[in-house]
Design a protein around this motif. Structure first.
Motif, PDB file in Angstrom:
ATOM      1  N   GLY A 119       0.822  -1.210   0.000  1.00  4.99           N
ATOM      2  CA  GLY A 119       0.000   0.000   0.000  1.00  4.99           C
ATOM      3  C   GLY A 119       0.853   1.255   0.000  1.00  4.99           C
ATOM      4  O   GLY A 119       0.540   2.241  -0.688  1.00  4.99           O
ATOM      5  N   VAL A 120       1.947   1.232   0.760  1.00  8.43           N
ATOM      6  CA  VAL A 120       2.874   2.365   0.773  1.00  8.43           C
ATOM      7  C   VAL A 120       3.534   2.520  -0.602  1.00  8.43           C
ATOM      8  O   VAL A 120       3.725   3.640  -1.105  1.00  8.43           O
ATOM      9  N   LEU A 121       3.875   1.397  -1.202  1.00  9.40           N
ATOM     10  CA  LEU A 121       4.496   1.433  -2.531  1.00  9.40           C
ATOM     11  C   LEU A 121       3.555   2.059  -3.552  1.00  9.40           C
ATOM     12  O   LEU A 121       3.972   2.915  -4.356  1.00  9.40           O
ATOM     13  N   TRP A 122       2.279   1.665  -3.531  1.00  3.82           N
ATOM     14  CA  TRP A 122       1.327   2.225  -4.495  1.00  3.82           C
ATOM     15  C   TRP A 122       1.059   3.709  -4.211  1.00  3.82           C
ATOM     16  O   TRP A 122       0.911   4.512  -5.140  1.00  3.82           O
ATOM     17  N   GLU A 123       1.011   4.085  -2.937  1.00  6.07           N
ATOM     18  CA  GLU A 123       0.814   5.489  -2.587  1.00  6.07           C
ATOM     19  C   GLU A 123       1.952   6.349  -3.125  1.00  6.07           C
ATOM     20  O   GLU A 123       1.727   7.478  -3.584  1.00  6.07           O
ATOM     21  N   ARG A 124       3.151   5.790  -3.135  1.00  4.92           N
ATOM     22  CA  ARG A 124       4.321   6.543  -3.622  1.00  4.92           C
ATOM     23  C   ARG A 124       4.341   6.605  -5.152  1.00  4.92           C
ATOM     24  O   ARG A 124       4.707   7.653  -5.728  1.00  4.92           O
ATOM     25  N   LEU A 125       3.964   5.519  -5.809  1.00  5.83           N
ATOM     26  CA  LEU A 125       4.163   5.432  -7.257  1.00  5.83           C
ATOM     27  C   LEU A 125       2.891   5.645  -8.081  1.00  5.83           C
ATOM     28  O   LEU A 125       2.969   5.725  -9.314  1.00  5.83           O
ATOM     29  N   SER A 126       1.731   5.721  -7.443  1.00  4.71           N
ATOM     30  CA  SER A 126       0.509   5.932  -8.234  1.00  4.71           C
ATOM     31  C   SER A 126       0.474   7.292  -8.940  1.00  4.71           C
ATOM     32  O   SER A 126      -0.044   7.385 -10.065  1.00  4.71           O
ATOM     33  N   PRO A 127       1.016   8.396  -8.345  1.00  4.15           N
ATOM     34  CA  PRO A 127       1.012   9.665  -9.102  1.00  4.15           C
ATOM     35  C   PRO A 127       1.769   9.596 -10.424  1.00  4.15           C
ATOM     36  O   PRO A 127       1.227  10.027 -11.453  1.00  4.15           O
ATOM     37  N   PRO A 128       3.020   9.071 -10.457  1.00  4.17           N
ATOM     38  CA  PRO A 128       3.658   8.980 -11.780  1.00  4.17           C
ATOM     39  C   PRO A 128       2.951   8.015 -12.724  1.00  4.17           C
ATOM     40  O   PRO A 128       2.977   8.220 -13.945  1.00  4.17           O
ATOM     41  N   VAL A 129       2.295   6.982 -12.180  1.00  4.22           N
ATOM     42  CA  VAL A 129       1.513   6.095 -13.050  1.00  4.22           C
ATOM     43  C   VAL A 129       0.342   6.865 -13.644  1.00  4.22           C
ATOM     44  O   VAL A 129       0.044   6.756 -14.842  1.00  4.22           O
ATOM     45  N   ALA A 130      -0.353   7.666 -12.825  1.00  7.56           N
ATOM     46  CA  ALA A 130      -1.501   8.435 -13.314  1.00  7.56           C
ATOM     47  C   ALA A 130      -1.078   9.439 -14.382  1.00  7.56           C
ATOM     48  O   ALA A 130      -1.837   9.706 -15.330  1.00  7.56           O
ATOM     49  N   ARG A 131       0.112   9.997 -14.245  1.00  6.12           N
ATOM     50  CA  ARG A 131       0.564  10.989 -15.230  1.00  6.12           C
ATOM     51  C   ARG A 131       0.861  10.367 -16.591  1.00  6.12           C
ATOM     52  O   ARG A 131       0.961  11.090 -17.583  1.00  6.12           O
ATOM     53  N   LEU A 132       1.001   9.055 -16.636  1.00  2.33           N
ATOM     54  CA  LEU A 132       1.205   8.405 -17.935  1.00  2.33           C
ATOM     55  C   LEU A 132      -0.012   8.593 -18.840  1.00  2.33           C
ATOM     56  O   LEU A 132       0.117   8.594 -20.070  1.00  2.33           O
ATOM     57  N   PHE A 133      -1.209   8.730 -18.245  1.00  3.96           N
ATOM     58  CA  PHE A 133      -2.419   8.904 -19.052  1.00  3.96           C
ATOM     59  C   PHE A 133      -2.492  10.282 -19.686  1.00  3.96           C
ATOM     60  O   PHE A 133      -3.304  10.497 -20.598  1.00  3.96           O
ATOM     61  N   GLU A 134      -1.666  11.214 -19.199  1.00  2.64           N
ATOM     62  CA  GLU A 134      -1.673  12.561 -19.760  1.00  2.64           C
ATOM     63  C   GLU A 134      -0.821  12.663 -21.010  1.00  2.64           C
ATOM     64  O   GLU A 134      -0.876  13.684 -21.710  1.00  2.64           O
ATOM     65  N   ARG A 135      -0.058  11.629 -21.292  1.00  4.74           N
ATOM     66  CA  ARG A 135       0.792  11.663 -22.483  1.00  4.74           C
ATOM     67  C   ARG A 135      -0.022  11.271 -23.718  1.00  4.74           C
ATOM     68  O   ARG A 135      -1.034  10.579 -23.632  1.00  4.74           O
ATOM     69  N   ASP A 136       0.441  11.722 -24.849  1.00  4.59           N
ATOM     70  CA  ASP A 136      -0.211  11.380 -26.110  1.00  4.59           C
ATOM     71  C   ASP A 136       0.849  10.977 -27.133  1.00  4.59           C
ATOM     72  O   ASP A 136       1.670  11.811 -27.537  1.00  4.59           O
ATOM     73  N   PRO A 137       0.912   9.687 -27.495  1.00  6.15           N
ATOM     74  CA  PRO A 137       0.015   8.607 -27.076  1.00  6.15           C
ATOM     75  C   PRO A 137       0.409   8.064 -25.693  1.00  6.15           C
ATOM     76  O   PRO A 137       1.516   8.304 -25.207  1.00  6.15           O
ATOM     77  N   ILE A 138      -0.499   7.330 -25.082  1.00 10.63           N
ATOM     78  CA  ILE A 138      -0.216   6.709 -23.790  1.00 10.63           C
ATOM     79  C   ILE A 138       0.822   5.615 -23.993  1.00 10.63           C
ATOM     80  O   ILE A 138       0.638   4.721 -24.826  1.00 10.63           O
ATOM     81  N   PRO A 139       1.931   5.654 -23.254  1.00  9.66           N
ATOM     82  CA  PRO A 139       2.981   4.648 -23.469  1.00  9.66           C
ATOM     83  C   PRO A 139       2.656   3.317 -22.787  1.00  9.66           C
ATOM     84  O   PRO A 139       1.963   3.268 -21.772  1.00  9.66           O
ATOM     85  N   ALA A 140       3.166   2.240 -23.378  1.00 10.95           N
ATOM     86  CA  ALA A 140       3.096   0.900 -22.765  1.00 10.95           C
ATOM     87  C   ALA A 140       1.677   0.562 -22.312  1.00 10.95           C
ATOM     88  O   ALA A 140       1.431   0.219 -21.156  1.00 10.95           O
ATOM     89  N   THR A 141       0.726   0.654 -23.238  1.00 10.58           N
ATOM     90  CA  THR A 141      -0.689   0.510 -22.877  1.00 10.58           C
ATOM     91  C   THR A 141      -0.987  -0.840 -22.242  1.00 10.58           C
ATOM     92  O   THR A 141      -1.659  -0.930 -21.203  1.00 10.58           O
ATOM     93  N   HIS A 142      -0.511  -1.919 -22.856  1.00  4.63           N
ATOM     94  CA  HIS A 142      -0.815  -3.259 -22.342  1.00  4.63           C
ATOM     95  C   HIS A 142      -0.230  -3.463 -20.942  1.00  4.63           C
ATOM     96  O   HIS A 142      -0.901  -4.003 -20.047  1.00  4.63           O
ATOM     97  N   SER A 143       0.994  -3.023 -20.743  1.00  3.39           N
ATOM     98  CA  SER A 143       1.604  -3.156 -19.422  1.00  3.39           C
ATOM     99  C   SER A 143       0.879  -2.305 -18.393  1.00  3.39           C
ATOM    100  O   SER A 143       0.730  -2.699 -17.223  1.00  3.39           O
ATOM    101  N   LEU A 144       0.405  -1.140 -18.802  1.00  4.26           N
ATOM    102  CA  LEU A 144      -0.327  -0.268 -17.890  1.00  4.26           C
ATOM    103  C   LEU A 144      -1.644  -0.915 -17.459  1.00  4.26           C
ATOM    104  O   LEU A 144      -2.024  -0.874 -16.276  1.00  4.26           O
ATOM    105  N   MET A 145      -2.355  -1.536 -18.395  1.00  3.86           N
ATOM    106  CA  MET A 145      -3.611  -2.220 -18.053  1.00  3.86           C
ATOM    107  C   MET A 145      -3.344  -3.410 -17.131  1.00  3.86           C
ATOM    108  O   MET A 145      -4.101  -3.652 -16.179  1.00  3.86           O
ATOM    109  N   ASP A 146      -2.286  -4.144 -17.412  1.00  3.48           N
ATOM    110  CA  ASP A 146      -1.946  -5.283 -16.541  1.00  3.48           C
ATOM    111  C   ASP A 146      -1.672  -4.818 -15.114  1.00  3.48           C
ATOM    112  O   ASP A 146      -2.071  -5.472 -14.141  1.00  3.48           O
ATOM    113  N   LEU A 147      -0.981  -3.671 -14.974  1.00  2.00           N
ATOM    114  CA  LEU A 147      -0.679  -3.152 -13.642  1.00  2.00           C
ATOM    115  C   LEU A 147      -1.962  -2.770 -12.899  1.00  2.00           C
ATOM    116  O   LEU A 147      -2.144  -3.132 -11.727  1.00  2.00           O
TER     117      LEU A 147
END
Length: 761
Positions: free
Chosen positions: A179-207
Motif C-alpha cells: 500500500g505504501v508502494l502504491w501510494e508513492r508510485l501511483s502519481p507517476p503512473v496516473a501521469r502516464l495517461f496525460e501523455r499522447d500517445p499513452i505509453p506501454a498501454t498493455h503493461s499499464l492495463m496489466d498493472l
C-alpha cells in the motif's frame, strides 16, 4: 574453494562451466557458514560484484548472464546478502539487465528485482505499522527509486520495464507495505495517461488489474477506481476491450464502473446494429455513449482493424457470459441480433441501408475469422432465452452457412457445433429431451444439406458432418419424429459407406456414427445391422491407422456396457475376438481401450450380478459375492487374463497402470474362491511357478498356456499388485531428476568430446 576460485580466471573456463559455477556459488552462499567463508575470500565480490562479471568476455553470452542472475537469486536468501547486493553494485547491474537483448535474461532480471524487494521488506513484527518509504531498507529504496525514475522516462521501453516490475510485485506480494508502494508510485503512473500517445498501454492495463486484485489495498482511498474509469475512457476501443473484461471479472467493483466497462464491450456491436438500421435494444445497454464515434472510426478505418475489433469483442462477451460475474440483466435479444447480423454481413446476405453498413459489408464479406468468432458466440447465446421469431432467424442463418459453397471447412465445423447447441438449448420445448416442431422442420431442411456434406471432396467437411451426426443420434435417436426424418434421408447409408474412406480421421468418425446408428436401431437395413459387427472387427484387425481402431474399441466398449444385441448373442466369442486383436496392436491407446473393455466385462459379470449378463446366471448374487467356478473357467479360456498379465510390463505406463487396476479388481473379487493352501496343493503349481519365473525374467510376451482357475488365482495372489501400482503412479521425473541420476550424467559428460557437450541443467 580452489575449484571455484579458478572461475575468477574466465579466459580459462568455458561459458557452460562458468554459468554452472555462478549458480553453484549462489546455492552455497545461501547457507549461513558458506556466505561468510566465500565473502572473506572475495569470491562473491569477484563473481557478482560490479567490477567482476561485467568485465568478462563471456558476459556477452546469454547463458552466463542467466547463470549470474540465478546465482544471485539463491544468494539473496541469506540474511547478510541484502547489504552485499547494495554495496557491491549488483543491483545496478540487475537494472541494466532489464533491457537485455535476450528476453529470457530481461524477464529473469525483472523477476529478481521483485524477489529482492520482497526479501528486503519481510521480517517486520506482525501487526506493527508499515514504515514510510524513506525508512525502507537500502535495497528496497534503491529499487523503488529506480522504478519511479523509469516511470518518468520518455523512453517507452523503460516505462514498460517499470510497469512490469510493479505488476509482478502486486501480483505476488500481498503485504501491507505494498500500500505504501502504491501510494508513492501511483502519481507517476496516473501521469502516464496525460501523455499522447499513452505509453506501454498493455503493461499499464496489466498493472491496474493487478493492483485491483490485491487483497490489502484500500481502493477507494488510493483512487484506483477513478484511474480505471479514466483509462477506459481514454483508450481506443481495441485497447479498452481487455481492460473492460478484466474490470468486469473483479470481485469488488463499483456498479458504475461495471456499467462503464460493459458498455465499452458492447459498443462495437451497437455500432453494427445501428449501421444496419436495427434497434439497439433496451436503453442503457446498447445505446450510444460518448465513445461511439471513436468506435465507428475504429470499425471503418480498415478491414484488419474492423475484423480485429469484432473478433476481440465477440470472444470477450463469450467468455463473460460463462462467468459468475456476468452482468445482469444480460441483453440477450440485441446480442443475438448482432451475432446474426455479423454472419449476414460476412456471407453477403445483409442489405444495409447506410453507407457505414455498406463499408462493413465490404470489410467483413467472406472473412473466415469473423465467421468463426460469430458462430462461437452464437452457440454460447443458446444458453439464454430468446423469442421464437429470433430463434427462427438463428436457424435460417445457420442453414445458409451450412449450405453455402463459400463456407470454409472450419466455418462449417463451427456452424455444426452452433447448430447442435441451439438444438440442445433447454427453452425449446417444455420437456428438455424432445425436439420442438420448429426444430423438426429445421432438421427436415438440414438432412439434405448433411447428405451433401457427407459427400464433400474435402475430408475435414466429411469428418465434421459425421461428428455432428453422431451427436444428433446420441441425443435424439430414440425420438420417433427424429427417426422418421432420418430414415427418409440417405444419411445412414452414406455414413456406413464412409467406413471405407481413404482418410483415417473420417473412418474413425464414421465408426462412431455407425456405432450410434446401430445402438439406436437406425441402420438402413437389417442386413447392414448384422454385418456392421464384422466390418468393425475387420477395421480393428487390419486398418493401418490408429484412429479408426481406437474408435472401434470405444464403440465395442459402449456396446458391451449397454447390452447391444450383437454382443449379447455370443459375449464370450465377442470378448475373445476383440482381445486377441488388441493384444497384437502396437498402438498403446488401443491396448488401454482393450483393457477398459475387459474391465467392463468383468464388472458386469462379477461386480454387479443383477446385470443381464450370460455369465451371471449361476452366480448367487443375493447370498454371496463368490464367483461361480464355471465363470472362472471361462476366464481361463479367454485371452483376458493372459492379455492383462502381459500388459503389466508394457513399455507404455498407461497400459501397465490399466492392467494393474484390472487385475486388482479381479483379485479382490476372487479372493474368497480358494485359500493359499489349496492352491499350493493343486497339480498346476509347477506351471504357476514357471509362469511367474518367465514373467520375472522379462518374458512377459510368453503365453501362459491353459490355466485352471486355481492356477489363475495363485498367480493373482503371488503378484505384488499394490507395490506395482504405487511404482506406476510415479512419473519418470522421480528417476530422471534424482541426485543419483544427476551425478551419473555429470560423470558421463566428463569424458565426452567437446562438440557433444550438453548443458542439460
Amino acid at each position: 574453494m580452489e575449484l571455484l576460485s579458478h572461475v575468477l580466471k574466465p579466459q580459462d573456463v568455458s561459458p557452460r562451466v562458468l554459468s554452472f559455477a555462478l549458480r553453484l556459488v549462489g546455492v552455497f552462499a545461501a547457507q549461513e557458514d558458506c556466505f561468510q567463508y566465500l565473502q572473506q575470500g572475495e569470491l562473491l565480490l569477484g563473481l557478482f560484484g560490479e567490477t567482476g562479471a561485467l568485465s568478462w568476455a563471456a558476459w556477452s553470452i546469454p547463458s552466463v548472464r542467466s547463470g549470474w542472475i540465478q546465482g544471485l537469486c539463491s544468494l539473496a536468501h541469506h540474511p547478510s546478502a541484502l547489504h552485499f547486493l547494495a554495496d557491491s553494485g549488483a543491483v545496478d547491474t540487475i537494472f541494466s539487465l532489464q533491457g537485455d537483448p535476450s528476453l529470457f535474461v530481461a524477464s529473469a532480471a525483472s523477476q529478481l528485482l521483485v524477489h529482492i524487494l520482497a526479501l528486503s521488506m519481510q521480517g517486520g513484527a506482525p501487526g506493527s505499522p508499515v514504515p514510510e518509504a524513506v525508512a525502507w531498507p537500502v535495497c528496497a529504496q534503491k529499487i523503488m527509486n529506480h522504478v519511479e525514475e523509469s516511470l518518468h522516462s520518455k523512453a517507452t521501453p523503460q516505462v514498460t520495464q517499470a510497469l512490469n516490475v510493479l505488476t509482478t510485485t502486486f501480483g505476488r506480494c500481498h503485504n501491507p507495505w505494498t500500500g505504501v508502494l502504491w501510494e508513492r508510485l501511483s502519481p507517476p503512473v496516473a501521469r502516464l495517461f496525460e501523455r499522447d500517445p499513452i505509453p506501454a498501454t498493455h503493461s499499464l492495463m496489466d498493472l491496474l488489474l493487478s493492483v485491483a486484485r490485491s487483497p490489502v489495498l484500500n481502493f477507494a482511498a488510493c483512487g484506483l477506481w477513478e484511474m480505471l474509469a479514466q483509462t477506459l475512457s481514454r483508450l481506443s476501443p481495441t485497447q479498452a476491450g481487455p481492460l473492460a473484461l478484466g474490470t468486469l471479472k473483479l470481485q469488488h467493483c463499483p456498479q458504475e464502473l461495471r456499467t462503464q466497462a460493459f458498455r465499452v464491450l458492447l459498443q462495437p456491436l451497437a455500432c453494427i446494429l445501428k449501421a444496419t438500421t436495427q434497434a439497439p435494444g433496451p436503453p442503457g445497454l446498447l445505446d450510444g455513449t460518448a465513445g461511439s464515434l471513436l468506435t465507428v472510426d475504429a470499425l471503418l478505418s480498415s478491414k484488419s482493424a474492423c475484423v480485429g475489433l469484432l473478433c476481440q469483442t465477440l470472444a470477450h462477451l463469450e467468455e463473460l457470459q460463462m462467468l459468475p460475474q456476468c452482468p445482469s440483466p444480460w441483453p440477450q435479444v440485441p446480442l443475438l441480433q448482432a451475432a446474426v447480423t455479423i454472419l449476414r454481413l460476412s456471407d453477403g446476405s445483409a442489405d444495409p441501408s447506410s453507407s457505414a453498413g455498406g463499408r462493413l459489408c465490404g470489410a467483413l464479406g467472406g472473412c473466415v475469422r469473423v465467421q468463426r468468432a460469430a458462430l462461437d458466440f452464437l452457440g454460447t447465446l443458446s444458453l439464454g432465452t430468446s423469442p421464437l421469431e429470433l430463434v427462427l432467424e438463428v436457424f435460417a442463418v445457420l442453414l445458409k452457412t451450412l449450405e453455402s459453397p463459400e463456407s470454409s471447412p472450419m466455418v462449417l465445423k463451427k456452424a455444426f457445433q452452433a447448430t447442435l447447441r441451439w438444438l440442445q438449448s433447454p427453452h425449446k420445448t417444455p420437456s428438455g429431451s424432445d425436439l420442438s416442431p420448429d426444430a423438426l422442420l429445421f432438421l427436415g431442411e438440414l438432412f439434405p444439406i448433411l447428405q451433401k456434406r457427407l459427400c464433400s471432396p474435402c475430408w475435414e467437411v466429411r469428418d465434421s458432418a459425421l461428428e455432428f451426426l453422431t451427436h444428433l443420434i446420441r441425443d435424439w435417436g430414440g425420438q420417433a419424429d427424429f427417426r422418421e426424418a432420418l430414415h427418409s434421408s440417405e444419411v445412414p447409408t452414406l455414413a456406413r459407406q464412409l467406413l471405407q474412406d481413404p482418410e483415417s480421421y473420417v473412418r474413425a468418425s464414421a465408426v462412431g456414427a455407425a456405432g450410434q446408428l446401430s445402438s439406436q436401431g437406425l441402420q438402413a437395413t437389417p442386413a447392414n445391422q448384422q454385418g456392421l459387427l464384422m466390418d468393425l472387427m475387420h477395421i480393428l484387425s487390419t486398418d493401418s491407422e490408429g484412429f479408426p481402431r481406437r474408435a472401434v474399441l470405444r464403440v465395442f466398449t459402449e456396446w458391451l456396457r449397454d447390452g447391444h444385441a450383437d454382443v449379447v448373442r455370443d459375449t464370450e466369442w465377442f470378448v475373445a475376438t476383440v482381445l486377441q486383436a488388441v493384444s497384437r496392436d502396437l498402438d498403446w491407446e488401443v491396448r488401454v481401450q482393450g483393457l477398459e473393455l475387459a474391465q467392463v466385462f468383468l464388472i458386469q459379470a462379477m461386480g454387479q450380478p443383477r446385470l443381464h449378463c450370460p455369465y451371471t446366471v449361476g452366480l448367487p448374487g443375493a447370498t454371496s459375492s463368490r464367483p461361480h467356478l464355471e465363470f472362472l473357467q471361462t476366464l481361463c479360456r479367454l485371452p483376458l487374463f493372459e492379455f492383462a498379465f502381459c500388459a503389466l510390463l508394457d513399455c507404455d505406463r498407461p497400459v501397465a497402470q490399466k492392467a494393474c487396476d484390472l487385475l486388482l479388481f479381479l483379485r479382490d473379487k476372487t479372493v474368497s474362491c480358494s485359500n493359499p493352501q489349496e492352491a499350493g496343493d493343486s497339480p498346476n503349481s509347477a506351471s504357476v511357478e514357471a509362469a511367474l519365473q518367465r514373467w520375472r525374467e522379462g518374458e512377459q510376451a510368453q503365453p501362459l498356456g491353459d490355466l485352471e482357475p486355481e492356477a489363475m488365482l495363485a498367480i493373482l495372489r503371488s503378484l505384488d499388485l499394490e507395490g506395482l501400482q504405487g511404482r506406476l503412479a510415479k512419473s519418470s521425473d522421480h528417476v530422471e531428476k534424482s541426485p543419483q541420476s544427476l551425478l551419473q550424467d555429470m560423470l558421463a559428460t566428463v569424458g565426452v568430446l567437446e562438440e557433444n557437450e550438453a548443458d542439460c541443467y
